[in-house]
Scaffold this motif. Sequence first.
Motif, PDB file in Angstrom:
ATOM      1  N   SER A 285       1.061  -1.275  -0.020  1.00 52.08           N
ATOM      2  CA  SER A 285      -0.023   0.086  -0.064  1.00 52.08           C
ATOM      3  C   SER A 285       0.874   1.165   0.053  1.00 52.08           C
ATOM      4  O   SER A 285       0.617   2.093  -0.767  1.00 52.08           O
ATOM      5  CB  SER A 285      -1.047   0.017   1.234  1.00 52.08           C
ATOM      6  OG  SER A 285      -0.181   0.086   2.415  1.00 52.08           O
TER       7      SER A 285
ATOM      8  N   TYR B 164      -7.831   0.548   7.394  1.00 52.57           N
ATOM      9  CA  TYR B 164      -7.358  -0.623   7.506  1.00 52.57           C
ATOM     10  C   TYR B 164      -6.892  -0.828   9.112  1.00 52.57           C
ATOM     11  O   TYR B 164      -6.961  -1.933   9.659  1.00 52.57           O
ATOM     12  CB  TYR B 164      -6.387  -0.908   6.386  1.00 52.57           C
ATOM     13  CG  TYR B 164      -5.372  -2.083   6.815  1.00 52.57           C
ATOM     14  CD1 TYR B 164      -5.810  -3.399   6.622  1.00 52.57           C
ATOM     15  CD2 TYR B 164      -4.109  -1.953   6.824  1.00 52.57           C
ATOM     16  CE1 TYR B 164      -4.830  -4.392   6.937  1.00 52.57           C
ATOM     17  CE2 TYR B 164      -3.066  -2.740   6.994  1.00 52.57           C
ATOM     18  CZ  TYR B 164      -3.474  -4.192   6.882  1.00 52.57           C
ATOM     19  OH  TYR B 164      -2.511  -5.234   7.210  1.00 52.57           O
ATOM     20  N   LYS B 165      -6.160   0.095   9.329  1.00 53.38           N
ATOM     21  CA  LYS B 165      -5.270  -0.193  10.615  1.00 53.38           C
ATOM     22  C   LYS B 165      -6.435   0.059  11.607  1.00 53.38           C
ATOM     23  O   LYS B 165      -6.273  -0.878  12.692  1.00 53.38           O
ATOM     24  CB  LYS B 165      -4.340   1.047  10.997  1.00 53.38           C
ATOM     25  CG  LYS B 165      -3.224   1.117   9.889  1.00 53.38           C
ATOM     26  CD  LYS B 165      -2.319   0.022   9.818  1.00 53.38           C
ATOM     27  CE  LYS B 165      -1.015   0.181   8.885  1.00 53.38           C
ATOM     28  NZ  LYS B 165      -0.064  -0.918   9.093  1.00 53.38           N
TER      29      LYS B 165
END
Length: 964
Positions: free
Chosen positions: A698, A750-751
């Motif tokens: 990413s 995402y995190k």
Amino acid sequence: YKRCAIIRPPRDGGIRYRGLTQEQVKILPVDYEIEYICRGSRIIVGPKVRKCLHNGTWTDMNQISRCLLVCPRSWMSLENGRVALLPPGQPVEGTVLHYNCHAGFLLEGFNISHCTKLGKWDSPKPFCFYRKPDRQTESKKKLYIGALFPMSGGWPGGQACLPAAQMALDLVNNRTDILPDYELELIHYDSMCDPGEATKLLYDLLYTEPIKIVLMPGCSSVSTLVAEAARMWNLIVFSYGSSSPALSNRQRFPTFFRTHPSATLHNPTRVRLFQKWGWTKIATIQQTTEVFTSTLDDLEERVKEAGIEISVRQSFLTDPAVAVKNLKRQDARIIVGLFYETEARKVFCEVFKEKLYGKKYVWFLIGWYADNWFKIKDPAINCTVENMTEAVEGHVTTEIVMLNPETVRGASNLTSQEFLAQLMSRLGGKNPEETGGFQEAPLAYDAVWALALALNRTVAPLRAKGWALEDFNYNNKEITAEIYRALNTSSFEGVSGHVVFDAQGSRMAWTLIEQLQGGSYKKIGYYDSTKGNLSWYGNDKWIGLGPPADQTKVIEEFRYLSQKLFVSVSVFAGLGILLGIVCLSFNIYNSSVRYIQNSQPYLNNMTAVGCVLALAAVFPLGIDGLHIQRSQFPVVCQFRLWLLGLGFSLAYGSMFTKIWWVHTVFTKKDEKKEKRKHLEPWKLYATVAVLLAIDVLSLLIWQIMDPLHITVEKFTKEAPKEDLDVLIQPLLEHCSSEKMNTWLGVVYGYKGLLLLLGIFLAYETKSISTEKINDHRAVGMAIYNVAVLCMITAPVTMILSSQQDASFAFASLAIIFSVYITLVVLFVPKIRRLITRGEWQSEQQDTLKTGSSTNNNDEEKSRQLERENRELQKIIQEKEERVTELRNQLAQRQALRSRRRPSVPNQNQNHSVPSSHAEPPSYSPATDKQSLPPSFSNSSDLYQGEGKLSRNNCHNSRLPLLYK
């Protein structure tokens, strides 16, 4: 609602109060109407009835009501002539009559008469008598000019322009060298400066005899109408009072000329002054009307060619308050104002309120206001004369020169001063300031002369073609073309200066430059736009040391991180890195110890490395333009991103993998659990590798498609404490990309999901213990802290991005706290355990001392047996209580039997045994023992009673009686 106070009646008049007595006339209610009445033969001029309003005022208070005497109406008609009444209405004090005879008649008497306050005209009534033509006059042919002179309305310029035009006609007709065979005659009407009224009058001029060879309108709105329609009748239109820039359009007005310069003629003068004083940035404020909009459009083109910028452009319709505030807010210094006189007072009242005047500001205004325009009391503003005088001091005006300043005799053989003297005579001594169009009168005078000279020049060319001026009709384009050519090449000296026209038919003239000094206007120069010559007197004065700057000097100043904060945080980060290295070394050195092996040391190593990388990101977070050059800043941005991203993936990913494996194994069904009991380390490492690969991929995509670069954020300008004409422009450097918010949204999303999932897994596995990963509870605690800190820090740092110290402190301390908590929770207990118990212990000794290697199934069985033992103890206690109760009952029965058999007391006493040893008949111990439950058979091993009646005192042969 408020009530209205009594107002004073007009002089020589009174007030009629309807329905009220004299005692009641003190405070009048809302909606009450009063009526003015006059004494004798006087009549009311102005509002006759006033009404009480809700705000406590009366209607139409801005209009004065007066009681005036009426002059005889017989003066308002003239046989064989025309009478113009100004202003229209009743012939009262101040009314002026203009007399004009028809063709062939001469006026005997004064051509103007004024109504005095005594109700009488100041001159006898004139009359028109037939003039018998002499041979010379009889031989002259008439050329008629159709004129529209605004004697009233928005601009009553005809009051002075009509007498000036008639003066010119008289002189032209008496000249033998100009149109010797023709006589010019003026047919005029009052247009009232109203396009609607002008349309009707234009129709009368065109469709009634005689044919007019030229049309002469006055104000801009009427000239626009006449000039656009005149080409259909092949008529030349010659205006003396139109300044609208829109009329300088040859496609729309192909036959239009004017002796009044266009309003855009001010613009070359303004541009020249801007260049003289070294200004490159100006602002404008205009009233929203066509004439000012066109003027401003022309100014914008001219300043652009000169390399001057219009930084602020404001407009208003009636209220300039917001526009003036915007000028102040945007730091306008050199301001061009385009508005009428009444609006000028409103503007400068707001200028005074906003303090937009003084040594830092210069205003450019139109010069045709009255000299005392700022001292006139205006009910529309709430500023005093002193306020207005203070606000307008030092402003510059540009005014078209309408009267030749030099003593030169032009085509009419009159100097400008001689012209004024004759005009004053024609006006009958009336005050020029009270006569509309007095300033424009020289333009009307020169307009007639320009027309006469042009017609004179067409006589010979037309004769050569077999035409004559008297042959003109509305279908004859040839004569119109000759008149057009003659006017287009006109050039002569008039009383208004040198008369010449540009390609659009507009007059080219000089511009007078004045400055308000000490409350009065002083001439500071002239500008000749035809030659570009600036005549400068050098007497301009400024409030400061000289002309002000066109803008505030802006000093750019970068905001840098506090060095004390950076050093303090760096020290903590350095200590954290040292702690991470110590923990990593400890874990590697003791990796062969069974206790360390059961905590998956390779994953712990990854956690320690990730913590070190995350702490290393603190240093580039604090590096800014104070430490490195601007070109090196993108490299620092990359270090911030990659160190923090990879550090998080390694540290949190390894902890997440542990807790995920524990949850997977111990929350599945038994048959699947058995298959997963054997931990395969490569799967854990593969999971961490996948999380790390996602981050790396990413970040690579982000930096390839939209790399980070430096951006500079600008803040609101700040003024220094000193009284300097400078402002501080704070700047702040950021690492950013074109779609920064999109990328951050993806990464944070995402995190964030990983953090939430980690919290969930940690909660689910908090009560599970396993020897394969013996520190998963510590891992769960670390995940709690990291997740909470990250979820708080991410949005807060985005909000505080414009505050470099707060943003850095919050982000760096969150990283440091997360790392410290993770290292302390994961590694300090291991270090303490091995130090206190010795890392050389055997696996068996470690197991006996700690019990941490006990099989999970054995522990479950042990706890189950303990629970069963407690239940059995409770049952035995209940049964023993029942045995005691039955024993007591048996003793009571035996005592009762012994009292019933007194004959054998001794026998009973000798052979009696304790009830605890009595055996009932048909009792079989073996059988009874077999009938007991297994848990009862060895209950003595589980429970030892200490009461008076224990199970040892009860013979086995008596148990059947106890359990019946």
